[in-house]
Motif scaffolding. Sequence first.
Motif, PDB file in Angstrom:
ATOM      1  N   MET A   1     -28.085  32.679  -4.184  1.00 66.54           N
ATOM      2  CA  MET A   1     -28.673  32.724  -2.867  1.00 66.54           C
ATOM      3  C   MET A   1     -27.948  31.737  -1.940  1.00 66.54           C
ATOM      4  SD  MET A   1     -31.023  34.891  -2.877  1.00 66.54           S
ATOM      5  CE  MET A   1     -32.065  35.814  -3.931  1.00 66.54           C
ATOM      6  N   TYR A   2     -27.863  32.079  -0.700  1.00 70.12           N
ATOM      7  CA  TYR A   2     -27.122  31.264   0.250  1.00 70.12           C
ATOM      8  C   TYR A   2     -27.777  29.911   0.449  1.00 70.12           C
ATOM      9  CZ  TYR A   2     -24.923  29.650   4.479  1.00 70.12           C
ATOM     10  OH  TYR A   2     -24.257  28.889   5.392  1.00 70.12           O
ATOM     11  N   MET A   3     -26.972  28.855   0.424  1.00 67.73           N
ATOM     12  CA  MET A   3     -27.429  27.490   0.695  1.00 67.73           C
ATOM     13  C   MET A   3     -26.539  26.910   1.784  1.00 67.73           C
ATOM     14  SD  MET A   3     -27.730  26.019  -3.208  1.00 67.73           S
ATOM     15  CE  MET A   3     -28.003  24.344  -2.646  1.00 67.73           C
ATOM     16  N   LYS A   4     -27.109  26.093   2.635  1.00 64.36           N
ATOM     17  CA  LYS A   4     -26.315  25.441   3.678  1.00 64.36           C
ATOM     18  C   LYS A   4     -25.719  24.130   3.193  1.00 64.36           C
ATOM     19  CE  LYS A   4     -28.504  27.467   7.655  1.00 64.36           C
ATOM     20  NZ  LYS A   4     -29.093  27.282   8.966  1.00 64.36           N
ATOM     21  N   ILE A   5     -26.220  23.606   2.087  1.00 67.36           N
ATOM     22  CA  ILE A   5     -25.728  22.349   1.536  1.00 67.36           C
ATOM     23  C   ILE A   5     -24.968  22.646   0.239  1.00 67.36           C
ATOM     24  CG2 ILE A   5     -27.497  20.905   2.594  1.00 67.36           C
ATOM     25  CD1 ILE A   5     -29.114  21.097   0.036  1.00 67.36           C
ATOM     26  N   ILE A 106     -27.151  27.467 -11.242  1.00 69.02           N
ATOM     27  CA  ILE A 106     -27.792  26.223 -11.627  1.00 69.02           C
ATOM     28  C   ILE A 106     -26.876  25.516 -12.610  1.00 69.02           C
ATOM     29  CG2 ILE A 106     -29.875  25.195 -12.642  1.00 69.02           C
ATOM     30  CD1 ILE A 106     -30.302  26.938 -10.039  1.00 69.02           C
ATOM     31  N   ILE A 107     -26.678  24.208 -12.419  1.00 67.33           N
ATOM     32  CA  ILE A 107     -25.865  23.422 -13.341  1.00 67.33           C
ATOM     33  C   ILE A 107     -26.727  22.339 -13.963  1.00 67.33           C
ATOM     34  CG2 ILE A 107     -25.026  21.959 -11.455  1.00 67.33           C
ATOM     35  CD1 ILE A 107     -22.457  21.502 -13.069  1.00 67.33           C
ATOM     36  N   VAL A 108     -26.549  22.162 -15.269  1.00 65.52           N
ATOM     37  CA  VAL A 108     -27.174  21.058 -15.986  1.00 65.52           C
ATOM     38  C   VAL A 108     -26.038  20.246 -16.596  1.00 65.52           C
ATOM     39  CG1 VAL A 108     -28.710  20.372 -17.866  1.00 65.52           C
ATOM     40  CG2 VAL A 108     -29.255  22.393 -16.487  1.00 65.52           C
ATOM     41  N   ASN A 142     -23.985  25.437  -4.294  1.00 64.53           N
ATOM     42  CA  ASN A 142     -23.460  26.416  -3.350  1.00 64.53           C
ATOM     43  C   ASN A 142     -21.991  26.585  -3.686  1.00 64.53           C
ATOM     44  OD1 ASN A 142     -22.424  27.870  -1.258  1.00 64.53           O
ATOM     45  ND2 ASN A 142     -23.255  26.597   0.362  1.00 64.53           N
ATOM     46  N   THR A 143     -21.674  27.586  -4.474  1.00 65.72           N
ATOM     47  CA  THR A 143     -20.299  27.778  -4.916  1.00 65.72           C
ATOM     48  C   THR A 143     -19.532  28.756  -4.029  1.00 65.72           C
ATOM     49  OG1 THR A 143     -21.032  29.452  -6.478  1.00 65.72           O
ATOM     50  CG2 THR A 143     -20.851  27.185  -7.297  1.00 65.72           C
ATOM     51  N   ALA A 144     -20.156  29.186  -2.954  1.00 67.68           N
ATOM     52  CA  ALA A 144     -19.479  30.073  -2.013  1.00 67.68           C
ATOM     53  C   ALA A 144     -18.597  29.300  -1.045  1.00 67.68           C
ATOM     54  CB  ALA A 144     -20.502  30.901  -1.239  1.00 67.68           C
ATOM     55  N   ILE A 145     -18.692  27.967  -1.073  1.00 67.06           N
ATOM     56  CA  ILE A 145     -17.810  27.134  -0.255  1.00 67.06           C
ATOM     57  C   ILE A 145     -16.749  26.516  -1.164  1.00 67.06           C
ATOM     58  CG2 ILE A 145     -19.496  26.625   1.558  1.00 67.06           C
ATOM     59  CD1 ILE A 145     -20.140  24.019   0.185  1.00 67.06           C
ATOM     60  N   THR A 146     -15.592  26.213  -0.608  1.00 65.85           N
ATOM     61  CA  THR A 146     -14.518  25.637  -1.394  1.00 65.85           C
ATOM     62  C   THR A 146     -14.961  24.281  -1.931  1.00 65.85           C
ATOM     63  OG1 THR A 146     -12.890  26.793  -0.060  1.00 65.85           O
ATOM     64  CG2 THR A 146     -12.102  24.917  -1.357  1.00 65.85           C
ATOM     65  N   HIS A 147     -14.750  24.094  -3.238  1.00 66.47           N
ATOM     66  CA  HIS A 147     -15.217  22.872  -3.894  1.00 66.47           C
ATOM     67  C   HIS A 147     -14.301  22.530  -5.059  1.00 66.47           C
ATOM     68  CE1 HIS A 147     -17.072  26.287  -5.943  1.00 66.47           C
ATOM     69  NE2 HIS A 147     -17.115  25.540  -7.044  1.00 66.47           N
TER      70      HIS A 147
END
Length: 194
Positions: A1-5, A106-108, A142-147
């Motif tokens: 789902m889209y996140m802004k952060i 989700i990451i743990v 939010n993995t839709a942004i470059t990271h």
Amino acid sequence: MYMKIPMQQLFTVPKEILNDARQKILNMEATEGYSFKLQAWKRVDSYAFNSPPDLSKYVGSDLVDYVISKFPDDVLFGWSLSLLPSKEKVIEHTDRMFFHRFAKRIIVPIDGTKDVLNWSYDNDKKTRRYYLMPEGFAYQLNTAITHGLSNNGPFDRRAVYFDMIDQRLNTKFSSHPDLKKVILQQNTGVIHVL
């Protein structure tokens, strides 16, 4: 789902559950190893199998059951285990797989997180925003942004990723004749999409 952060801390994960998962992952590393490698970064994930094995085989049922219980309206769509060795980094990339538009990643973090610096880019697409993800918690990404991330510490960093999807959407898409191809269709190229 889209996140802004780039990341949001969701809930704590009990230490005994993390310790059990860590031991099971170490056992896996001693016998099977990882199936995907990009530079020093290693992974094994459900998307690499025609018939994906149960994540519990790798991390134990306690962690899987605990995380899934926090998402009563979702189902586990896919998963990954990740190992980033000490003094190594994950190249900047964007996860553009189709399901990232309607699923939650989700990451743990399991261990080795103290000196791991994560980053993503601000809205100007030039300024890096840095953040930490200490073990003991679950986070939504939010993995839709470059990271990317860099393990600056003396210990390997291990993490488990849970891709959660709304039950209704899962039911709708589960009958798709070639869903795996759709999911993985953008998983190549100069900009790594994972």
